[in-house]
Scaffold this motif. Structure first.
Motif, mmCIF file in Angstrom:
data_model
loop_
_atom_site.group_PDB
_atom_site.id
_atom_site.type_symbol
_atom_site.label_atom_id
_atom_site.label_comp_id
_atom_site.label_asym_id
_atom_site.label_seq_id
_atom_site.Cartn_x
_atom_site.Cartn_y
_atom_site.Cartn_z
ATOM 1 N N ASP A 24 0.842 -1.201 0.000
ATOM 2 C CA ASP A 24 0.000 0.000 0.000
ATOM 3 C C ASP A 24 0.875 1.247 0.000
ATOM 4 O OD1 ASP A 24 -2.400 1.250 -0.141
ATOM 5 O OD2 ASP A 24 -2.923 1.020 1.968
ATOM 6 N N PHE A 25 1.953 1.212 0.792
ATOM 7 C CA PHE A 25 2.875 2.349 0.863
ATOM 8 C C PHE A 25 3.561 2.571 -0.470
ATOM 9 C CE2 PHE A 25 7.251 3.852 1.750
ATOM 10 C CZ PHE A 25 6.941 5.100 2.249
ATOM 11 N N ARG A 26 4.005 1.505 -1.113
ATOM 12 C CA ARG A 26 4.699 1.637 -2.400
ATOM 13 C C ARG A 26 3.751 2.202 -3.470
ATOM 14 N NH1 ARG A 26 7.065 -3.425 -0.668
ATOM 15 N NH2 ARG A 26 5.609 -4.642 -1.942
ATOM 16 N N CYS A 27 2.513 1.718 -3.488
ATOM 17 C CA CYS A 27 1.535 2.208 -4.471
ATOM 18 C C CYS A 27 1.226 3.690 -4.237
ATOM 19 C CB CYS A 27 0.250 1.389 -4.400
ATOM 20 S SG CYS A 27 0.421 -0.310 -4.972
ATOM 21 N N PHE A 28 1.112 4.054 -2.969
ATOM 22 C CA PHE A 28 0.824 5.457 -2.662
ATOM 23 C C PHE A 28 1.968 6.373 -3.101
ATOM 24 C CE2 PHE A 28 1.585 8.923 0.410
ATOM 25 C CZ PHE A 28 0.533 9.744 0.051
ATOM 26 N N MET A 29 3.219 5.969 -2.830
ATOM 27 C CA MET A 29 4.356 6.792 -3.216
ATOM 28 C C MET A 29 4.423 6.934 -4.736
ATOM 29 S SD MET A 29 5.632 7.968 -0.555
ATOM 30 C CE MET A 29 6.834 8.810 -1.560
ATOM 31 N N PRO A 41 11.612 12.582 -14.499
ATOM 32 C CA PRO A 41 11.058 12.401 -15.848
ATOM 33 C C PRO A 41 10.309 11.071 -15.901
ATOM 34 C CG PRO A 41 13.376 13.050 -15.938
ATOM 35 C CD PRO A 41 13.080 12.746 -14.507
ATOM 36 N N ILE A 42 9.341 10.982 -16.787
ATOM 37 C CA ILE A 42 8.480 9.798 -16.831
ATOM 38 C C ILE A 42 9.289 8.515 -16.985
ATOM 39 C CG2 ILE A 42 6.687 8.638 -18.175
ATOM 40 C CD1 ILE A 42 5.487 11.364 -18.765
ATOM 41 N N GLU A 43 10.301 8.541 -17.845
ATOM 42 C CA GLU A 43 11.064 7.317 -18.098
ATOM 43 C C GLU A 43 11.883 6.890 -16.877
ATOM 44 O OE1 GLU A 43 13.304 10.925 -19.690
ATOM 45 O OE2 GLU A 43 11.263 10.092 -19.758
ATOM 46 N N GLU A 44 12.205 7.816 -15.972
ATOM 47 C CA GLU A 44 12.999 7.473 -14.797
ATOM 48 C C GLU A 44 12.139 7.016 -13.614
ATOM 49 O OE1 GLU A 44 15.820 10.436 -13.703
ATOM 50 O OE2 GLU A 44 16.490 10.790 -15.768
ATOM 51 N N ARG A 45 10.830 7.007 -13.793
ATOM 52 C CA ARG A 45 9.942 6.559 -12.717
ATOM 53 C C ARG A 45 9.717 5.054 -12.737
ATOM 54 N NH1 ARG A 45 5.236 11.126 -13.734
ATOM 55 N NH2 ARG A 45 6.657 12.936 -13.769
ATOM 56 N N GLU A 46 10.263 4.390 -13.731
ATOM 57 C CA GLU A 46 10.003 2.966 -13.905
ATOM 58 C C GLU A 46 10.357 2.135 -12.667
ATOM 59 O OE1 GLU A 46 8.354 -0.197 -15.637
ATOM 60 O OE2 GLU A 46 8.315 1.877 -16.379
ATOM 61 N N PRO A 47 11.514 2.371 -12.009
ATOM 62 C CA PRO A 47 11.826 1.567 -10.811
ATOM 63 C C PRO A 47 10.792 1.734 -9.706
ATOM 64 C CG PRO A 47 13.799 2.642 -11.635
ATOM 65 C CD PRO A 47 12.655 3.219 -12.406
ATOM 66 N N LEU A 48 10.206 2.938 -9.579
ATOM 67 C CA LEU A 48 9.190 3.143 -8.551
ATOM 68 C C LEU A 48 7.865 2.464 -8.908
ATOM 69 C CD1 LEU A 48 9.697 6.904 -7.566
ATOM 70 C CD2 LEU A 48 10.250 4.890 -6.206
ATOM 71 N N ARG A 49 7.685 2.102 -10.162
ATOM 72 C CA ARG A 49 6.456 1.425 -10.580
ATOM 73 C C ARG A 49 6.496 -0.071 -10.231
ATOM 74 N NH1 ARG A 49 3.936 5.188 -13.810
ATOM 75 N NH2 ARG A 49 5.325 6.569 -14.984
ATOM 76 N N LYS A 50 7.652 -0.578 -9.897
ATOM 77 C CA LYS A 50 7.782 -2.011 -9.625
ATOM 78 C C LYS A 50 7.402 -2.307 -8.178
ATOM 79 C CE LYS A 50 11.345 -2.584 -13.166
ATOM 80 N NZ LYS A 50 12.719 -3.038 -13.468
ATOM 81 N N VAL A 51 6.119 -2.090 -7.883
ATOM 82 C CA VAL A 51 5.639 -2.237 -6.510
ATOM 83 C C VAL A 51 5.626 -3.694 -6.059
ATOM 84 C CG1 VAL A 51 4.270 -0.126 -6.576
ATOM 85 C CG2 VAL A 51 3.252 -2.273 -7.341
ATOM 86 N N ASN A 52 5.721 -4.621 -7.013
ATOM 87 C CA ASN A 52 5.733 -6.046 -6.666
ATOM 88 C C ASN A 52 7.148 -6.603 -6.535
ATOM 89 O OD1 ASN A 52 2.873 -6.410 -6.619
ATOM 90 N ND2 ASN A 52 2.873 -6.351 -8.861
ATOM 91 N N ALA A 53 8.145 -5.715 -6.664
ATOM 92 C CA ALA A 53 9.546 -6.126 -6.497
ATOM 93 C C ALA A 53 10.143 -5.300 -5.355
ATOM 94 C CB ALA A 53 10.328 -5.905 -7.789
#
Length: 250
Positions: A24-29, A41-53
């Motif tokens: 829940d915390f990862r999804c909120f961030m 930048p949008i392309e650099e947000r990819e690591p933060l999108r990996k909420v299941n890792a």
């Protein structure tokens, strides 16, 4: 605790956020960065999108905090989320300043139209015009508390009250007249223990509480002595009036 901040940011799950739940915390961030802060930048947000890792996400989050300059002394999730929410609210206002000014102006016009003929008392106290819920005021309250060595509290008004107590107790005229204590700190580890040696931290706390109690008793004794002297100055009048047949004040 964060509901008013989340409401201000139009978070879709107000009242349901659980920052103690890792996912829940990862999804909120991710939502906060994607929708409100937009620091990366949008392309650099990819690591933060990996909420299941979790491992990869945690590394990305630690780097993100350094990049966005989250204060290092904020260790808990609660403290960090509070800071990030206030930061996002400040950015939200900056991006939509004209919109909020218009709302403020409309509200002022509405208030003026509702004024009655009852004379209005103008306050000369500058604090009456303060917005105690603004992000700047909250940040200032926390900075003042930090400057005075007060532990962080998520409610800025609690921090402000604690700062007021410290200032009134340690920085009043009488306190400033006293010479500051210098030299070696009190050897708290010496002397008889409190019987809690099995738990070092608990033993330390008990020793500190004992010293504070001794200080309180000494302060009370000093106050009692001062009271006795003051009473004696009033009652100890050696004048004698033989006509009245009594000794003391007339």
């Amino acid at each position: 605790m964060f509901e008013r901040y989340l409401t201000a940011l139009q978070y879709p799950r107000v009242g349901q956020l659980n920052i103690d739940d890792p996912k829940d915390f990862r999804c909120f961030m991710m939502w906060l960065e994607d929708q409100k802060i937009r620091f990366l930048p949008i392309e650099e947000r990819e690591p933060l999108r990996k909420v299941n890792a979790p491992d990869e996400w945690n590394r990305a989050y630690e780097k993100y905090k350094k990049d966005i300059k989250v204060p290092e002394h904020l260790k808990s999730k609660q403290e960090q989320v509070t800071w990030l929410l206030l930061y996002a609210i400040r950015l939200e206002y900056t991006d939509n300043a004209d919109q909020y000014r218009a709302l403020t102006g409309a509200r002022k016009l509405q208030q003026e139209s509702q004024k009655t003929t009852v004379p209005e008392v103008q306050s000369a106290n500058p604090f009456d015009s303060f917005d105690f819920t603004s992000a700047d005021f909250e940040e200032g309250s926390w900075k003042l508390a930090e400057r005075l060595g007060i532990a962080y509290h998520p409610d800025h008004l609690v921090s402000l009250r604690a700062a007021a107590k410290v200032i009134s107790g340690a920085y009043n005229r009488e306190a400033l007249k006293e010479r500051p204590i210098t030299g070696q700190p009190f050897p708290i580890e010496q002397g008889s223990g409190m019987g809690l040696e099995a738990d070092e931290e608990l033993e330390q706390c008990a020793r500190i509480m004992r010293l504070l109690q001794i200080q309180n008793i000494r302060t009370l004794q000093t106050t009692i002595n001062e009271t006795i002297v003051a009473v004696q100055n009033v009652t100890a009048d050696p004048r004698t009036d033989t006509k009245l047949g009594k000794v003391g004040m007339k």
